[in-house]
Design a protein around this motif. Structure first.
Motif, mmCIF file in Angstrom:
data_model
loop_
_atom_site.group_PDB
_atom_site.id
_atom_site.type_symbol
_atom_site.label_atom_id
_atom_site.label_comp_id
_atom_site.label_asym_id
_atom_site.label_seq_id
_atom_site.Cartn_x
_atom_site.Cartn_y
_atom_site.Cartn_z
ATOM 1 N N ALA A 72 0.832 -1.209 0.000
ATOM 2 C CA ALA A 72 0.000 0.000 0.000
ATOM 3 C C ALA A 72 0.863 1.254 0.000
ATOM 4 O O ALA A 72 0.553 2.242 -0.681
ATOM 5 C CB ALA A 72 -0.935 -0.018 1.209
ATOM 6 N N ARG A 73 1.948 1.249 0.755
ATOM 7 C CA ARG A 73 2.848 2.416 0.795
ATOM 8 C C ARG A 73 3.519 2.645 -0.553
ATOM 9 O O ARG A 73 3.689 3.786 -1.001
ATOM 10 C CB ARG A 73 3.896 2.213 1.895
ATOM 11 C CG ARG A 73 4.915 3.336 2.002
ATOM 12 C CD ARG A 73 5.780 3.185 3.234
ATOM 13 N NE ARG A 73 6.582 1.979 3.219
ATOM 14 C CZ ARG A 73 7.762 1.857 2.632
ATOM 15 N NH1 ARG A 73 8.285 2.895 1.974
ATOM 16 N NH2 ARG A 73 8.443 0.721 2.689
ATOM 17 N N SER A 74 3.890 1.563 -1.230
ATOM 18 C CA SER A 74 4.591 1.710 -2.507
ATOM 19 C C SER A 74 3.684 2.279 -3.596
ATOM 20 O O SER A 74 4.174 2.857 -4.569
ATOM 21 C CB SER A 74 5.146 0.351 -2.956
ATOM 22 O OG SER A 74 4.096 -0.525 -3.343
ATOM 23 N N ARG A 75 2.361 2.136 -3.425
ATOM 24 C CA ARG A 75 1.423 2.617 -4.457
ATOM 25 C C ARG A 75 1.016 4.069 -4.259
ATOM 26 O O ARG A 75 0.389 4.667 -5.138
ATOM 27 C CB ARG A 75 0.169 1.734 -4.469
ATOM 28 C CG ARG A 75 0.403 0.298 -4.863
ATOM 29 C CD ARG A 75 -0.912 -0.404 -5.187
ATOM 30 N NE ARG A 75 -1.813 -0.471 -4.063
ATOM 31 C CZ ARG A 75 -1.881 -1.486 -3.198
ATOM 32 N NH1 ARG A 75 -1.050 -2.518 -3.341
ATOM 33 N NH2 ARG A 75 -2.741 -1.492 -2.195
ATOM 34 N N LEU A 76 1.341 4.655 -3.113
ATOM 35 C CA LEU A 76 0.910 6.017 -2.810
ATOM 36 C C LEU A 76 2.071 6.985 -3.037
ATOM 37 O O LEU A 76 3.074 6.950 -2.334
ATOM 38 C CB LEU A 76 0.428 6.099 -1.355
ATOM 39 C CG LEU A 76 -0.147 7.448 -0.914
ATOM 40 C CD1 LEU A 76 -1.372 7.809 -1.732
ATOM 41 C CD2 LEU A 76 -0.487 7.402 0.577
ATOM 42 N N GLN A 89 -4.788 6.188 2.297
ATOM 43 C CA GLN A 89 -5.936 6.412 1.424
ATOM 44 C C GLN A 89 -6.575 5.093 1.004
ATOM 45 O O GLN A 89 -6.916 4.872 -0.161
ATOM 46 C CB GLN A 89 -5.533 7.246 0.202
ATOM 47 C CG GLN A 89 -4.966 8.608 0.557
ATOM 48 C CD GLN A 89 -4.604 9.461 -0.641
ATOM 49 O OE1 GLN A 89 -5.003 9.166 -1.772
ATOM 50 N NE2 GLN A 89 -3.856 10.537 -0.417
ATOM 51 N N LEU A 90 -6.746 4.186 1.971
ATOM 52 C CA LEU A 90 -7.346 2.889 1.693
ATOM 53 C C LEU A 90 -8.855 3.025 1.520
ATOM 54 O O LEU A 90 -9.497 3.855 2.169
ATOM 55 C CB LEU A 90 -7.057 1.918 2.838
ATOM 56 C CG LEU A 90 -5.582 1.661 3.181
ATOM 57 C CD1 LEU A 90 -5.482 0.610 4.281
ATOM 58 C CD2 LEU A 90 -4.794 1.233 1.947
ATOM 59 N N ASP A 91 -9.428 2.200 0.663
ATOM 60 C CA ASP A 91 -10.883 2.180 0.538
ATOM 61 C C ASP A 91 -11.463 1.297 1.652
ATOM 62 O O ASP A 91 -10.730 0.758 2.492
ATOM 63 C CB ASP A 91 -11.323 1.697 -0.851
ATOM 64 C CG ASP A 91 -10.866 0.279 -1.171
ATOM 65 O OD1 ASP A 91 -10.607 -0.511 -0.239
ATOM 66 O OD2 ASP A 91 -10.765 -0.052 -2.380
ATOM 67 N N ASP A 92 -12.782 1.156 1.674
ATOM 68 C CA ASP A 92 -13.423 0.436 2.780
ATOM 69 C C ASP A 92 -12.962 -1.019 2.855
ATOM 70 O O ASP A 92 -12.736 -1.547 3.953
ATOM 71 C CB ASP A 92 -14.947 0.488 2.623
ATOM 72 C CG ASP A 92 -15.506 1.881 2.890
ATOM 73 O OD1 ASP A 92 -14.787 2.702 3.491
ATOM 74 O OD2 ASP A 92 -16.655 2.137 2.489
ATOM 75 N N ARG A 115 0.042 12.361 -4.414
ATOM 76 C CA ARG A 115 -1.303 11.910 -4.023
ATOM 77 C C ARG A 115 -1.519 12.050 -2.532
ATOM 78 O O ARG A 115 -2.640 12.266 -2.067
ATOM 79 C CB ARG A 115 -1.516 10.458 -4.440
ATOM 80 C CG ARG A 115 -1.897 10.269 -5.905
ATOM 81 C CD ARG A 115 -2.221 8.812 -6.174
ATOM 82 N NE ARG A 115 -3.206 8.316 -5.236
ATOM 83 C CZ ARG A 115 -3.321 7.042 -4.852
ATOM 84 N NH1 ARG A 115 -2.455 6.134 -5.304
ATOM 85 N NH2 ARG A 115 -4.254 6.661 -4.017
ATOM 86 N N ALA A 116 -0.451 11.920 -1.766
ATOM 87 C CA ALA A 116 -0.562 12.019 -0.309
ATOM 88 C C ALA A 116 -0.625 13.463 0.175
ATOM 89 O O ALA A 116 -0.810 13.713 1.366
ATOM 90 C CB ALA A 116 0.616 11.302 0.349
ATOM 91 N N LEU A 147 5.156 8.293 5.643
ATOM 92 C CA LEU A 147 3.887 7.698 6.039
ATOM 93 C C LEU A 147 3.685 7.795 7.547
ATOM 94 O O LEU A 147 2.579 8.112 8.009
ATOM 95 C CB LEU A 147 3.835 6.228 5.602
ATOM 96 C CG LEU A 147 2.578 5.463 6.010
ATOM 97 C CD1 LEU A 147 1.329 6.149 5.484
ATOM 98 C CD2 LEU A 147 2.642 4.023 5.539
ATOM 99 N N ALA A 148 4.731 7.547 8.313
ATOM 100 C CA ALA A 148 4.619 7.654 9.766
ATOM 101 C C ALA A 148 4.199 9.063 10.169
ATOM 102 O O ALA A 148 3.359 9.245 11.062
ATOM 103 C CB ALA A 148 5.949 7.276 10.421
#
Length: 296
Positions: free
Chosen positions: A18-22, A82-85, A26-27, A47-48
């Motif tokens: 997930a971190r590698s895709r953001l 930015q994860l979805d549900d 975008r963040a 991210l932290a």
């Protein structure tokens, strides 16, 4: 003690993916340029900082060295990533305790009311099918069998959506966007693996697909999860040509691990005409509403 800590390796893999895709852009890290970054996504410290946790704590989570995380920390990480549900729920599932001696999953059975609904959908000219754990195809109506494939004609062990997508050559010809379907299928299977980490049949399926399909191995390594609720599917049917359907996913109340998929078409569209013609076409072999082995 009848509970054990979750699979920390799966949690670490999911967080890294997930971190590698953001990307920083975008963040919302507008001040961060591409520069000489060694990672395509966020750095751990970035991210932290977004999640409000220490770099050391997050590093231990991502390296599988931390046994647990609070719900508040998980929500903060999910928001920062930015994860979805579906992804957020999967993150919480991966960190929850599970039984030391898991119960063997009971065979899934399709309720008569669900089978009756499949018949009703057939009369309305709508394909419908039921997927269970591991994306097993538990039942489908005649029109779904004609549109996709007659799973009833397959050996019981092969009545599975993931097997069909990755191992059946017909699937690559049938789906106009096979790569997207394949990626979604692998992500749906990974979501199921998070919910049922001790299912030996699921582990066996993932192992077999990894050996027999390089594409599955590639999509599985992405560690993405997906829950299909609504959307579209585009087919290149050998008899009807181009057919685009809308999809709605429903969960029968008697089994949360079953999903009923209902297909429809836009009113007055060529796809509606194609489905109507497909419903009228008769196959001498026939297709039943229920896959063998699915009972009340």
């Amino acid at each position: 003690m009848d509970r054990e800590y979750p699979d920390r390796a799966s949690l670490a893999e999911f967080l890294r993916s997930a971190r590698s895709r953001l990307t920083p852009q975008r963040a919302g890290l507008d001040g961060v340029g591409p520069g000489r970054r060694r990672v395509s996504g966020l750095r751990r410290e970035e991210l932290a900082g977004l999640a409000g946790v220490s770099v050391d704590y997050y590093t231990r989570l991502e390296q599988g060295r931390s046994r647990s995380a609070s719900a508040e920390v998980l929500d903060a990480l999910a928001t920062a990533l930015q994860l979805d549900d579906a992804e957020r729920g999967h993150l919480h599932t991966l960190t929850g305790p599970r039984p030391v001696r898991p119960r063997r999953p009971r065979p899934q059975r399709v309720h008569r009311a669900t089978r009756d609904l499949l018949d009703t959908l057939q009369q309305a000219g709508r394909p419908g099918f039921v997927l269970g754990r591991r994306l097993d195809v538990l039942a489908h109506n005649e029109l779904a069998g004609r549109l996709i494939t007659d799973f009833r004609a397959l050996p019981a062990a092969e009545r599975n959506q993931a097997r069909f997508v990755f191992l059946d050559p017909h699937a690559r010809e049938l789906y106009r966007d096979w790569s997207r379907v394949a990626a979604d299928t692998a992500a749906m299977l990974r979501l199921d693996a998070g919910r049922h980490p001790d299912d030996p049949a699921l582990s066996s399926l993932v192992g077999e697909l990894s050996i027999r399909s390089k594409d599955f191995s590639r999509f599985w390594a992405d560690a993405k999860v997906h829950r299909r609720a609504t959307g579209t599917r585009a087919y290149h049917h050998p008899l009807m040509g181009e057919v685009t359907v809308t999809c709605q996913a429903l969960n029968p109340v008697d089994d949360p691990d079953q999903t009923l998929f209902v297909y429809g078409t836009e009113h007055g569209s060529p796809s509606e005409t194609s489905l109507r013609l497909l419903a009228q076409w008769t196959d001498t072999g026939g297709v039943t509403t229920q896959a063998p082995g699915a009972h009340d």
